[in-house]
Motif scaffolding. Structure first.
Motif, PDB file in Angstrom:
ATOM      1  N   GLN A  35       0.946  -1.281   0.131  1.00 19.67           N
ATOM      2  CA  GLN A  35       0.016   0.102  -0.110  1.00 19.67           C
ATOM      3  C   GLN A  35       0.935   1.077   0.076  1.00 19.67           C
ATOM      4  O   GLN A  35       1.841   1.291   0.605  1.00 19.67           O
ATOM      5  CB  GLN A  35      -0.877   0.211   1.358  1.00 19.67           C
ATOM      6  N   VAL A  36       0.449   2.202  -0.907  1.00 23.04           N
ATOM      7  CA  VAL A  36       1.161   3.667  -0.762  1.00 23.04           C
ATOM      8  C   VAL A  36       0.177   4.778  -0.564  1.00 23.04           C
ATOM      9  O   VAL A  36      -1.021   4.667  -1.181  1.00 23.04           O
ATOM     10  CB  VAL A  36       1.812   3.866  -2.251  1.00 23.04           C
ATOM     11  N   PHE A  37       0.550   5.152   0.504  1.00 23.04           N
ATOM     12  CA  PHE A  37      -0.313   6.398   0.960  1.00 23.04           C
ATOM     13  C   PHE A  37       0.535   7.913   0.437  1.00 23.04           C
ATOM     14  O   PHE A  37       1.629   7.980   0.815  1.00 23.04           O
ATOM     15  CB  PHE A  37      -0.236   6.449   2.495  1.00 23.04           C
ATOM     16  N   PHE A  38      -0.398   8.294  -0.495  1.00 22.73           N
ATOM     17  CA  PHE A  38       0.103   9.717  -1.005  1.00 22.73           C
ATOM     18  C   PHE A  38      -0.255  10.760  -0.237  1.00 22.73           C
ATOM     19  O   PHE A  38      -1.540  11.294  -0.247  1.00 22.73           O
ATOM     20  CB  PHE A  38      -0.276   9.717  -2.401  1.00 22.73           C
ATOM     21  N   THR A  39       0.556  11.755   0.242  1.00 20.75           N
ATOM     22  CA  THR A  39       0.136  13.089   0.933  1.00 20.75           C
ATOM     23  C   THR A  39       1.048  14.094   0.426  1.00 20.75           C
ATOM     24  O   THR A  39       2.080  14.015  -0.109  1.00 20.75           O
ATOM     25  CB  THR A  39       0.403  12.648   2.591  1.00 20.75           C
ATOM     26  N   PHE A  40       0.385  15.375   0.905  1.00 19.83           N
ATOM     27  CA  PHE A  40       0.923  16.471   0.496  1.00 19.83           C
ATOM     28  C   PHE A  40       1.381  16.442  -1.128  1.00 19.83           C
ATOM     29  O   PHE A  40       0.698  16.259  -2.102  1.00 19.83           O
ATOM     30  CB  PHE A  40       1.988  17.126   1.200  1.00 19.83           C
ATOM     31  N   TYR A  41       2.609  16.610  -1.334  1.00 24.29           N
ATOM     32  CA  TYR A  41       3.045  17.074  -2.722  1.00 24.29           C
ATOM     33  C   TYR A  41       2.995  15.623  -3.367  1.00 24.29           C
ATOM     34  O   TYR A  41       2.949  15.622  -4.613  1.00 24.29           O
ATOM     35  CB  TYR A  41       4.426  17.548  -2.948  1.00 24.29           C
ATOM     36  N   GLY A  42       2.921  14.554  -3.008  1.00 21.36           N
ATOM     37  CA  GLY A  42       2.920  13.292  -3.228  1.00 21.36           C
ATOM     38  C   GLY A  42       2.000  12.988  -3.925  1.00 21.36           C
ATOM     39  O   GLY A  42       1.569  11.997  -5.034  1.00 21.36           O
ATOM     40  N   LEU A  43       0.616  13.770  -3.747  1.00 17.38           N
ATOM     41  CA  LEU A  43      -0.676  13.524  -4.577  1.00 17.38           C
ATOM     42  C   LEU A  43      -0.514  13.808  -5.760  1.00 17.38           C
ATOM     43  O   LEU A  43      -1.301  13.226  -6.789  1.00 17.38           O
ATOM     44  CB  LEU A  43      -1.767  14.545  -3.953  1.00 17.38           C
ATOM     45  N   THR A  44       0.461  14.722  -6.362  1.00 19.88           N
ATOM     46  CA  THR A  44       0.552  15.193  -7.517  1.00 19.88           C
ATOM     47  C   THR A  44       0.961  13.673  -8.593  1.00 19.88           C
ATOM     48  O   THR A  44       0.618  13.430  -9.640  1.00 19.88           O
ATOM     49  CB  THR A  44       1.860  15.709  -7.973  1.00 19.88           C
ATOM     50  N   LEU A  45       1.259  12.524  -7.944  1.00 17.16           N
ATOM     51  CA  LEU A  45       1.623  11.345  -8.229  1.00 17.16           C
ATOM     52  C   LEU A  45       0.293  10.593  -8.732  1.00 17.16           C
ATOM     53  O   LEU A  45       0.527   9.837  -9.519  1.00 17.16           O
ATOM     54  CB  LEU A  45       2.354  10.642  -7.567  1.00 17.16           C
ATOM     55  N   LEU A  46      -0.790  10.801  -8.364  1.00 18.84           N
ATOM     56  CA  LEU A  46      -1.767  10.143  -8.567  1.00 18.84           C
ATOM     57  C   LEU A  46      -2.731  11.062  -9.398  1.00 18.84           C
ATOM     58  O   LEU A  46      -3.943  10.639  -9.905  1.00 18.84           O
ATOM     59  CB  LEU A  46      -2.717  10.021  -7.410  1.00 18.84           C
ATOM     60  N   LYS A  47      -2.428  11.915  -9.973  1.00 20.28           N
ATOM     61  CA  LYS A  47      -3.404  12.851 -10.980  1.00 20.28           C
ATOM     62  C   LYS A  47      -3.257  12.203 -12.273  1.00 20.28           C
ATOM     63  O   LYS A  47      -2.174  11.520 -12.742  1.00 20.28           O
ATOM     64  CB  LYS A  47      -2.506  14.190 -11.181  1.00 20.28           C
ATOM     65  N   LYS A  48      -4.268  12.565 -12.992  1.00 23.64           N
ATOM     66  CA  LYS A  48      -4.410  11.822 -14.569  1.00 23.64           C
ATOM     67  C   LYS A  48      -3.417  12.236 -15.249  1.00 23.64           C
ATOM     68  O   LYS A  48      -2.735  11.434 -16.077  1.00 23.64           O
ATOM     69  CB  LYS A  48      -5.993  12.075 -14.993  1.00 23.64           C
ATOM     70  N   ASP A  49      -3.171  13.470 -15.008  1.00 24.64           N
ATOM     71  CA  ASP A  49      -2.168  14.077 -16.033  1.00 24.64           C
ATOM     72  C   ASP A  49      -0.671  14.338 -15.114  1.00 24.64           C
ATOM     73  O   ASP A  49      -0.931  15.054 -14.450  1.00 24.64           O
ATOM     74  CB  ASP A  49      -2.716  15.737 -16.345  1.00 24.64           C
ATOM     75  N   LEU A  50       0.237  13.739 -15.623  1.00 24.38           N
ATOM     76  CA  LEU A  50       1.450  13.629 -14.852  1.00 24.38           C
ATOM     77  C   LEU A  50       2.502  14.594 -15.475  1.00 24.38           C
ATOM     78  O   LEU A  50       3.533  14.661 -15.195  1.00 24.38           O
ATOM     79  CB  LEU A  50       2.103  12.167 -14.985  1.00 24.38           C
ATOM     80  N   GLY A  51       1.890  15.553 -16.486  1.00 24.11           N
ATOM     81  CA  GLY A  51       2.904  16.317 -17.218  1.00 24.11           C
ATOM     82  C   GLY A  51       3.487  17.374 -16.256  1.00 24.11           C
ATOM     83  O   GLY A  51       4.428  18.117 -16.791  1.00 24.11           O
TER      84      GLY A  51
END
Lengths: 155, 76
Positions: A35-51
């Motif tokens: 399991q990976v928990f994405f928090t703060f700036y890490g949330l960017t990594l779950l965006k549809k657009d990784l651009g």
């Protein structure tokens, strides 16, 4: 029973996007439950657009540069874009997977990706900005899994 | 050595050779043999480590012209 790996991913730059996805996908290949928990700036990594994933030489003296670059020069407009483009080219040339590819492999392998609900609210992100197949939760959600994980990493 | 399937992992870097290997093994039956060709020098340590942890058997390893060739038997 399979081993468990719990990761907190807190950073949202192109370079720091790699460790959580590399470790999570590899652990899954080694039959770990992950399991990976994405928090703060890490949330960017779950965006549809990784651009939006970028890398900056500023404040990062260890970053290898083709020519020595004083900090003042790194402040110039376009330097971050240039560094990002160069890094992406290098990643491609060296046969290193893209972040999108590694993320897909994680999902395929059953890695559970959890977005920190508090951060989503804090930054006014919309649920539809994120890829499908992830969950939203809080600190207690992380500990439910991490509490009996064999390895826990904060990245 | 005889094998049932070949995986071309040339030009791929960590962790892709391991991830592709895992996928390829999933499509084999227990006891069948997978041949892997890789160019990642890190794979020399990674494939034995993968086998040790997953119970698949590394039958052989050889290197020629910068290519690493592995034969792996899927665990029962």
């Amino acid at each position: 029973m399979s081993k468990k790996l719990a990761i907190i991913a807190s950073k949202g730059t192109l370079d720091w996007a790699y460790p959580p996805f590399i470790l999570a996908s590899t652990a899954a290949a080694l039959d770990y439950e992950v399991q990976v928990f994405f928090t703060f700036y890490g949330l960017t990594l779950l965006k549809k657009d990784l651009g939006g994933l970028r890398v900056s030489p500023l404040g990062n003296p260890a970053m290898p540069m083709p020519v020595p670059m004083p900090n003042l020069v790194q402040l110039a407009p376009g330097m971050e874009s240039m560094a990002t483009a160069m890094m992406k080219q290098k990643i491609k040339d060296k046969g290193v997977a893209s972040i999108g590819e590694l993320r897909d492999l994680c999902l395929e392998a059953g890695v559970k990706l959890i977005a920190c609900q508090m951060t989503v609210d804090l930054f006014d992100f919309k649920q539809e900005d994120f890829i499908v197949g992830i969950e939203f939760g809080g600190a207690a959600t992380f500990f439910e899994f991490a509490g009996d994980a064999d390895i826990s990493l904060f990245i | 050595m005889e094998f049932d399937r070949e995986l071309d992992a040339r030009g791929l870097n960590c962790p892709l050779p391991i991830l592709r290997c895992k996928k390829a093994l999933a499509e084999l039956n227990p006891g069948q043999v997978l041949k892997i060709v890789a160019t990642d020098p890190g794979s020399v340590k990674d494939f034995p480590a993968f086998c040790k942890q997953t119970g698949n058997e590394l039958l052989s390893f050889s290197e020629a012209d910068g290519e690493y060739v592995y034969f792996m038997r899927k665990r029962a």
